[in-house]
Design an enzyme around this catalytic site. Structure first.
Site, PDB file in Angstrom:
ATOM      1  N   ASP A 177      -9.759   3.481  -3.180  1.00 56.07           N
ATOM      2  CA  ASP A 177     -10.603   2.395  -2.982  1.00 56.07           C
ATOM      3  C   ASP A 177     -11.835   2.760  -3.356  1.00 56.07           C
ATOM      4  O   ASP A 177     -12.618   4.021  -3.227  1.00 56.07           O
ATOM      5  CB  ASP A 177     -11.025   2.639  -1.098  1.00 56.07           C
ATOM      6  CG  ASP A 177      -9.206   2.477  -0.479  1.00 56.07           C
ATOM      7  OD1 ASP A 177      -8.480   2.369  -1.605  1.00 56.07           O
ATOM      8  OD2 ASP A 177      -9.167   2.385   0.327  1.00 56.07           O
ATOM      9  N   ASP A 200       0.467  -1.175  -0.345  1.00 58.27           N
ATOM     10  CA  ASP A 200      -0.141  -0.197   0.439  1.00 58.27           C
ATOM     11  C   ASP A 200       0.807   1.159   0.250  1.00 58.27           C
ATOM     12  O   ASP A 200       2.205   1.318  -0.110  1.00 58.27           O
ATOM     13  CB  ASP A 200      -0.373  -0.096   0.969  1.00 58.27           C
ATOM     14  CG  ASP A 200      -2.811   1.029   1.061  1.00 58.27           C
ATOM     15  OD1 ASP A 200      -2.676   1.428   0.262  1.00 58.27           O
ATOM     16  OD2 ASP A 200      -3.247   0.325   0.848  1.00 58.27           O
TER      17      ASP A 200
END
Length: 659
Positions: free
Chosen positions: A223, A156
């Protein structure tokens, strides 16, 4: 204005020059998109050992593992703030009392694969409470992950920008995230274990250009959020990236919402799963599997849809046509064995019948058409297929034994009565007298033969002669936009087929052939950008317009292909109503404007690339009504943009008019 080579498919993408992608490492991983389960969508950053055990066992018990869902990934929240005295990263013993090596063994014993999660910043996403990231510890963390038996790493991008003191999120960092991800990739590849590497930097710096060299998949955008609107936003961001997909390198549209309680309806879940599948996104379940509603489990278990995703050809579907006013769009792509997959999305809030015109996906005929969610198979589909599509649902069809667009075999499309042969279900993309008709006979003529051709829109029959010793002849014919034209041929010898080609379009350059009202202006791009014209109209908005006067040979409906540029990427706005789109209106004479909500077109970094992605053209087609014979006024603007769409229209390179 100038002539433009006709496009075969109804809508395509124009790609400005991009650096050639280097081949993905030949490590044998992700030859098809990875499939699995991840803790985040259901449990956020609060996973624990029992949660993972229960869902892993459920993957096996429900048969999902046998269908390919094998990577089990523990997302954010698994670690602790401090490293061990030897510098290694470790798990939270309160959440995972048996530890990560034992977790890896548990999953392997079930026949599953162990996915770990890390971060290219100093902390993991989800901090605080603070959990250490891998920045500056890539070597030791890669070795640790391998020692734990990890099979994949989702990496990430939180707390990673040193120049701004490591904020949680920075969508416009001063340097590219590429080096940080490449650094971890290098150490992962150095391990004596195959570890699938998932680049998750939220689409920053257009990773499609660099991620395939270092990872097996890359997140194309921010996201996904638990709302139906995020499907449209994600698809708009996928449009310029579909052709980057291939074995070992997959654009990741993010985890699935299917099965999350109260998020999507069943038709919405079918749409979501279908599009993620045919765009060749990794398929990662994000919902709790124990207790999942039967309808959602059935969707995730659909073997046909999974097979489309795992197809050995490895080619993504692409956006072909979008009808913004009518609220539907068409995506399609090839499958192994000459098959085609197509999806028609119903964006409206009502069930309705929608027609798929096969030429919009490059086909004219299909011997078999399988409507997956309707559980229907139809034989002998000519030109068009209609089906009821539920609100926010999808018509997902697989077509086999097909004939390409514009080709009409006589034994399929024609009926003969004595010396009269009539071809029906003939498709025309536009209304025009300039279609080129090629007639092919079954054998060479012994003598010159006079024939007569009649179409629905021609005022008089066309008389022509097939020369002796020939088996084909070409002529121009007039057709009306639509799928119900007929072509009648009299006195012809036995026919094999006819082939139709659309008229050659005339191209109108935005910056040269349109008159602009302020604040709209003309902008000249560097060589090889803003294709095909090298210039564009900028600052079209609700307060400005671009007007051209265009001559038409006939009245009726005309098909236009619009070369647009949009790189307004929804980063911060993705959590709300950001859609990665801009609204364009096309008005002919005094008729109501046609609205086209265009997706992203940028194929370079929005931070550091040439033109920041605003020199990269995309192309979409629209059918416009109200044309008259003679001079027509065509106005580009953003009418109604103040009513919920973006204020600014996309930049416009030019328009091809099929007359």
């Amino acid at each position: 204005m100038r002539a433009l080579v006709p496009m075969v498919v109804a809508a395509t993408a124009l790609a400005s020059p991009a650096p050639a992608l280097k081949p993905r490492l030949d490590d044998g991983l992700a030859r098809t998109p990875q499939m699995g389960w991840n803790t985040y969508n259901q449990y956020n950053c609060f996973p624990n050992e029992s949660i993972v055990h229960e869902n892993a066992q459920a993957l096996v018990d429900t048969g999902l593992a046998d269908l390919g869902y094998r990577y089990v990934t523990i997302d954010c929240g698994w670690g602790v703030e401090d490293r061990l005295p030897n510098g290694t990263i470790t798990w939270n013993p309160e959440l995972f009392p048996q530890g990560f090596p034992a977790m890896g063994q548990y999953l392997h014993d079930l026949g599953l694969l162990f996915g770990v999660y890390g971060d290219s910043g100093i902390l993991l996403c989800g901090s605080p409470p603070n959990i250490t990231g891998s920045l500056y510890y890539e070597d030791i963390d890669a070795r640790t992950f391998a020692e734990w038996g990890a099979d994949s790493l989702k990496y990430d991008n939180c707390y990673s920008d040193a120049a701004t003191n490591y904020p949680n999120v920075n969508y416009a960092p001063s340097t590219s995230p590429h080096p940080r991800f490449a650094n971890m990739s290098r150490y992962i590849q150095a391990q004596d274990r195959d570890i699938l590497f998932q680049v998750c930097e939220w689409g920053i710096d257009f990773p499609a250009l660099w991620a395939p060299e270092i990872g097996h998949s890359w997140r194309i955008g921010n996201d996904i959020i638990p709302h139906w609107r995020s499907i449209f936003r994600t698809l708009n961001q996928a449009v310029p990236q579909t052709d980057f997909a291939g074995p070992g390198q997959w654009p990741d549209l993010d985890m699935l919402l299917v099965g999350l309680d109260g998020v999507l309806t069943v038709p919405e879940e079918q749409t979501h799963f279908s599009l993620w599948s045919i765009l060749k996104s990794p398929l990662t379940i994000g919902a709790a599997i124990p207790g999942m509603r039967a309808e959602s489990l059935e969707i995730l278990s659909n073997a046909d849809v999974i097979a489309f995703n795992q197809d050995a050809l490895g080619v993504s579907a692409a956006l072909r046509r979008r009808w913004s006013d009518e609220g539907y769009e068409v995506w399609s792509g090839p499958l192994e064995g000459g098959r085609t997959i197509a999806a028609v999305i119903n964006w409206r809030d009502e069930d309705r019948e929608i027609t798929l015109d096969l030429p919009d996906i490059g086909l004219q005929y299909a011997e078999t058409l399988q409507n997956v969610w309707a559980d229907e198979t139809v034989n002998g589909v000519k030109t068009s297929y209609s089906s009821v599509v539920e609100a926010h649902g999808v018509m997902l069809v697989q077509l086999a034994e097909t004939v390409e667009e514009g080709v009409y075999p006589a034994d399929v499309f024609a009926a003969t009565n004595r010396d009269v042969t009539t071809f029906s279900d003939v498709y025309a993309i536009t209304s025009s007298p300039n279609f080129v008709l090629n007639i092919t006979l079954t054998e060479v003529t012994a003598a010159a033969t006079n024939i007569t051709i009649i179409t629905d829109s021609s005022r008089r029959p066309i008389s022509t002669s097939i020369p002796a010793g020939s088996s084909s002849i070409s002529t121009s014919v007039s057709l009306i936009a639509g799928s119900n034209n007929t072509i009648t041929i009299r006195n012809a010898p036995p026919l094999s087929s006819i082939t139709l080609s659309p008229p050659e379009p005339t191209y109108y350059t935005g910056a040269q052939d349109f008159t602009l009202t302020s604040p709209a202006g003309a902008y000249t791009c560097p060589d090889a950008y803003c294709l095909p014209a090298g210039s564009k109209i900028v600052d079209l908005s609700t307060e400005s317009a671009a007007t051209a006067h265009i001559n038409s040979s006939t009245s009726g409906s005309k098909y236009l292909e619009i070369d647009y540029i949009n790189n307004e990427v929804a980063f911060d706005s993705s959590w709300g109503w950001g859609a990665n789109s801009r609204n364009l209106t096309i008005k002919v004479n005094d008729n109501n404007p046609v609205r086209l909500e265009v997706p992203l077109s940028g194929r370079h970094s929005e931070l550091f690339g040439p033109g920041l992605g605003w020199w990269d053209s995309g192309r979409l087609g629209v059918l416009t009504d109200g044309w008259i014979k003679g001079t027509n006024e065509l106005v580009l603007s953003n009418e109604g943009g103040e009513g919920g769409f973006t204020k600014y229209a996309p930049d416009v390179v030019g328009i091809a008019v099929y007359d």
